[in-house]
Design a protein around this motif. Structure first.
Motif, PDB file in Angstrom:
ATOM      1  N   ALA A  24      -3.470  -2.609  -4.806  1.00 29.72           N
ATOM      2  CA  ALA A  24      -2.858  -1.291  -4.985  1.00 29.72           C
ATOM      3  C   ALA A  24      -2.890  -0.878  -6.439  1.00 29.72           C
ATOM      4  O   ALA A  24      -2.812  -1.713  -7.348  1.00 29.72           O
ATOM      5  N   SER A  25      -2.969   0.422  -6.664  1.00 36.65           N
ATOM      6  CA  SER A  25      -2.921   0.957  -8.025  1.00 36.65           C
ATOM      7  C   SER A  25      -2.414   2.388  -7.977  1.00 36.65           C
ATOM      8  O   SER A  25      -2.411   3.031  -6.921  1.00 36.65           O
ATOM      9  N   GLY A  26      -1.969   2.871  -9.124  1.00 42.20           N
ATOM     10  CA  GLY A  26      -1.550   4.260  -9.230  1.00 42.20           C
ATOM     11  C   GLY A  26      -0.088   4.520  -8.960  1.00 42.20           C
ATOM     12  O   GLY A  26       0.339   5.680  -8.958  1.00 42.20           O
ATOM     13  N   PHE A  27       0.696   3.460  -8.727  1.00 39.64           N
ATOM     14  CA  PHE A  27       2.133   3.616  -8.526  1.00 39.64           C
ATOM     15  C   PHE A  27       2.818   2.302  -8.888  1.00 39.64           C
ATOM     16  O   PHE A  27       2.149   1.283  -9.082  1.00 39.64           O
ATOM     17  N   THR A  28       4.130   2.354  -9.007  1.00 40.52           N
ATOM     18  CA  THR A  28       4.894   1.154  -9.368  1.00 40.52           C
ATOM     19  C   THR A  28       5.042   0.295  -8.125  1.00 40.52           C
ATOM     20  O   THR A  28       5.977   0.436  -7.342  1.00 40.52           O
ATOM     21  N   PHE A  29       4.111  -0.597  -7.960  1.00 42.65           N
ATOM     22  CA  PHE A  29       3.933  -1.360  -6.722  1.00 42.65           C
ATOM     23  C   PHE A  29       5.228  -2.036  -6.262  1.00 42.65           C
ATOM     24  O   PHE A  29       5.581  -1.964  -5.081  1.00 42.65           O
ATOM     25  N   SER A  30       5.923  -2.667  -7.171  1.00 36.38           N
ATOM     26  CA  SER A  30       7.092  -3.467  -6.786  1.00 36.38           C
ATOM     27  C   SER A  30       8.234  -2.622  -6.224  1.00 36.38           C
ATOM     28  O   SER A  30       9.151  -3.164  -5.607  1.00 36.38           O
ATOM     29  N   ASN A  31       8.189  -1.322  -6.418  1.00 35.73           N
ATOM     30  CA  ASN A  31       9.259  -0.449  -5.948  1.00 35.73           C
ATOM     31  C   ASN A  31       9.097   0.001  -4.501  1.00 35.73           C
ATOM     32  O   ASN A  31      10.013   0.602  -3.945  1.00 35.73           O
ATOM     33  N   TYR A  32       7.942  -0.287  -3.899  1.00 31.55           N
ATOM     34  CA  TYR A  32       7.634   0.315  -2.611  1.00 31.55           C
ATOM     35  C   TYR A  32       7.281  -0.715  -1.545  1.00 31.55           C
ATOM     36  O   TYR A  32       6.617  -1.723  -1.818  1.00 31.55           O
ATOM     37  N   ALA A  33       7.736  -0.412  -0.344  1.00 31.25           N
ATOM     38  CA  ALA A  33       7.332  -1.213   0.802  1.00 31.25           C
ATOM     39  C   ALA A  33       5.851  -1.012   1.084  1.00 31.25           C
ATOM     40  O   ALA A  33       5.287   0.049   0.809  1.00 31.25           O
ATOM     41  N   MET A  34       5.253  -2.046   1.630  1.00 29.27           N
ATOM     42  CA  MET A  34       3.848  -2.014   2.012  1.00 29.27           C
ATOM     43  C   MET A  34       3.732  -2.435   3.481  1.00 29.27           C
ATOM     44  O   MET A  34       4.531  -3.253   3.967  1.00 29.27           O
ATOM     45  N   SER A  35       2.739  -1.902   4.144  1.00 31.76           N
ATOM     46  CA  SER A  35       2.553  -2.214   5.557  1.00 31.76           C
ATOM     47  C   SER A  35       1.087  -2.475   5.859  1.00 31.76           C
ATOM     48  O   SER A  35       0.199  -1.963   5.172  1.00 31.76           O
ATOM     49  N   TRP A  36       0.883  -3.269   6.912  1.00 34.66           N
ATOM     50  CA  TRP A  36      -0.437  -3.416   7.506  1.00 34.66           C
ATOM     51  C   TRP A  36      -0.397  -2.795   8.902  1.00 34.66           C
ATOM     52  O   TRP A  36       0.536  -3.043   9.677  1.00 34.66           O
ATOM     53  N   TYR A  37      -1.406  -2.001   9.191  1.00 42.84           N
ATOM     54  CA  TYR A  37      -1.612  -1.430  10.510  1.00 42.84           C
ATOM     55  C   TYR A  37      -2.987  -1.872  11.002  1.00 42.84           C
ATOM     56  O   TYR A  37      -3.828  -2.318  10.221  1.00 42.84           O
ATOM     57  N   ARG A  38      -3.202  -1.682  12.283  1.00 45.43           N
ATOM     58  CA  ARG A  38      -4.538  -1.935  12.816  1.00 45.43           C
ATOM     59  C   ARG A  38      -4.855  -0.925  13.900  1.00 45.43           C
ATOM     60  O   ARG A  38      -3.956  -0.380  14.540  1.00 45.43           O
ATOM     61  N   GLN A  39      -6.149  -0.703  14.088  1.00 40.55           N
ATOM     62  CA  GLN A  39      -6.599   0.201  15.140  1.00 40.55           C
ATOM     63  C   GLN A  39      -7.815  -0.398  15.822  1.00 40.55           C
ATOM     64  O   GLN A  39      -8.858  -0.600  15.179  1.00 40.55           O
ATOM     65  N   ALA A  40      -7.635  -0.697  17.098  1.00 44.89           N
ATOM     66  CA  ALA A  40      -8.734  -1.219  17.907  1.00 44.89           C
ATOM     67  C   ALA A  40      -9.497  -0.057  18.526  1.00 44.89           C
ATOM     68  O   ALA A  40      -8.947   1.042  18.681  1.00 44.89           O
ATOM     69  N   PRO A  41     -10.750  -0.267  18.912  1.00 49.09           N
ATOM     70  CA  PRO A  41     -11.544   0.812  19.514  1.00 49.09           C
ATOM     71  C   PRO A  41     -10.838   1.395  20.730  1.00 49.09           C
ATOM     72  O   PRO A  41     -10.394   0.663  21.616  1.00 49.09           O
ATOM     73  N   GLY A  42     -10.712   2.712  20.737  1.00 49.97           N
ATOM     74  CA  GLY A  42     -10.113   3.390  21.872  1.00 49.97           C
ATOM     75  C   GLY A  42      -8.608   3.305  21.950  1.00 49.97           C
ATOM     76  O   GLY A  42      -8.007   3.758  22.932  1.00 49.97           O
ATOM     77  N   LYS A  43      -7.990   2.728  20.931  1.00 43.74           N
ATOM     78  CA  LYS A  43      -6.535   2.581  20.947  1.00 43.74           C
ATOM     79  C   LYS A  43      -5.914   3.278  19.747  1.00 43.74           C
ATOM     80  O   LYS A  43      -6.581   3.581  18.760  1.00 43.74           O
ATOM     81  N   GLU A  44      -4.614   3.510  19.848  1.00 42.68           N
ATOM     82  CA  GLU A  44      -3.900   4.125  18.741  1.00 42.68           C
ATOM     83  C   GLU A  44      -3.654   3.095  17.627  1.00 42.68           C
ATOM     84  O   GLU A  44      -3.590   1.886  17.878  1.00 42.68           O
ATOM     85  N   ARG A  45      -3.508   3.613  16.431  1.00 41.00           N
ATOM     86  CA  ARG A  45      -3.165   2.740  15.311  1.00 41.00           C
ATOM     87  C   ARG A  45      -1.752   2.194  15.518  1.00 41.00           C
ATOM     88  O   ARG A  45      -0.842   2.924  15.907  1.00 41.00           O
ATOM     89  N   GLU A  46      -1.578   0.896  15.247  1.00 38.62           N
ATOM     90  CA  GLU A  46      -0.281   0.275  15.461  1.00 38.62           C
ATOM     91  C   GLU A  46       0.151  -0.527  14.240  1.00 38.62           C
ATOM     92  O   GLU A  46      -0.680  -1.064  13.504  1.00 38.62           O
ATOM     93  N   LEU A  47       1.461  -0.621  14.073  1.00 37.48           N
ATOM     94  CA  LEU A  47       2.018  -1.405  12.979  1.00 37.48           C
ATOM     95  C   LEU A  47       1.831  -2.892  13.262  1.00 37.48           C
ATOM     96  O   LEU A  47       2.119  -3.362  14.361  1.00 37.48           O
ATOM     97  N   VAL A  48       1.379  -3.611  12.246  1.00 37.52           N
ATOM     98  CA  VAL A  48       1.261  -5.074  12.336  1.00 37.52           C
ATOM     99  C   VAL A  48       2.464  -5.733  11.672  1.00 37.52           C
ATOM    100  O   VAL A  48       3.150  -6.554  12.267  1.00 37.52           O
ATOM    101  N   ALA A  49       2.700  -5.359  10.415  1.00 36.20           N
ATOM    102  CA  ALA A  49       3.780  -5.971   9.651  1.00 36.20           C
ATOM    103  C   ALA A  49       4.078  -5.114   8.442  1.00 36.20           C
ATOM    104  O   ALA A  49       3.222  -4.345   7.992  1.00 36.20           O
ATOM    105  N   SER A  50       5.290  -5.266   7.925  1.00 33.15           N
ATOM    106  CA  SER A  50       5.661  -4.557   6.707  1.00 33.15           C
ATOM    107  C   SER A  50       6.501  -5.471   5.823  1.00 33.15           C
ATOM    108  O   SER A  50       7.095  -6.453   6.303  1.00 33.15           O
ATOM    109  N   ILE A  51       6.536  -5.124   4.543  1.00 31.27           N
ATOM    110  CA  ILE A  51       7.288  -5.920   3.572  1.00 31.27           C
ATOM    111  C   ILE A  51       7.875  -4.983   2.530  1.00 31.27           C
ATOM    112  O   ILE A  51       7.193  -4.100   2.020  1.00 31.27           O
ATOM    113  N   THR A  52       9.158  -5.168   2.230  1.00 31.87           N
ATOM    114  CA  THR A  52       9.800  -4.337   1.223  1.00 31.87           C
ATOM    115  C   THR A  52       9.401  -4.818  -0.169  1.00 31.87           C
ATOM    116  O   THR A  52       8.796  -5.874  -0.335  1.00 31.87           O
TER     117      THR A  52
END
Length: 115
Positions: A24-52
């Protein structure tokens, strides 16, 4: 400007492991939560995990026990360790944050689980 760049995807056999990274770049990284999402073919994007910013984590039920999200605030990087991978984990994996009132996404990294 805010940029998120994923890496670490690839082809892995069922039962294998991969570690994804999101730089990540362009913002104060430690201040913001980050998330991983995934999208399989033909499916909606879904949340995998997040971290504050402080390191508290949250997982989708189907990923609990197999995936681990972590972050290194000194390196402005968030990780997703994926173990015991299954064919149904095949998807494009995206890194996301919400900063300055906007949602930002990376370009995604392809993970393919196949024998």
């Amino acid at each position: 400007q805010v940029q998120l760049v994923e890496s670490g995807g690839g082809l892995v056999q069922p039962g294998g492991s991969l570690r994804l990274s999101c730089a990540a770049s362009g913002f104060t990284f430690s201040n913001y939560a980050m998330s991983w999402y995934r999208q399989a073919p033909g499916k909606e994007r879904e949340l995998v995990a997040s971290i504050t910013g402080a390191g508290a984590t949250n997982y989708a039920d189907s990923m609990k026990g197999r995936f681990t999200i972590s972050r290194d605030n000194a390196k402005n990087t968030v990780y997703l360790q994926m173990n015991s991978l299954k064919p149904e984990d095949t998807a494009v994996y995206y890194c996301k944050t919400r900063a300055y009132g906007r949602h930002y996404w990376g370009q995604g990294t392809q993970v393919t689980v196949s024998s």
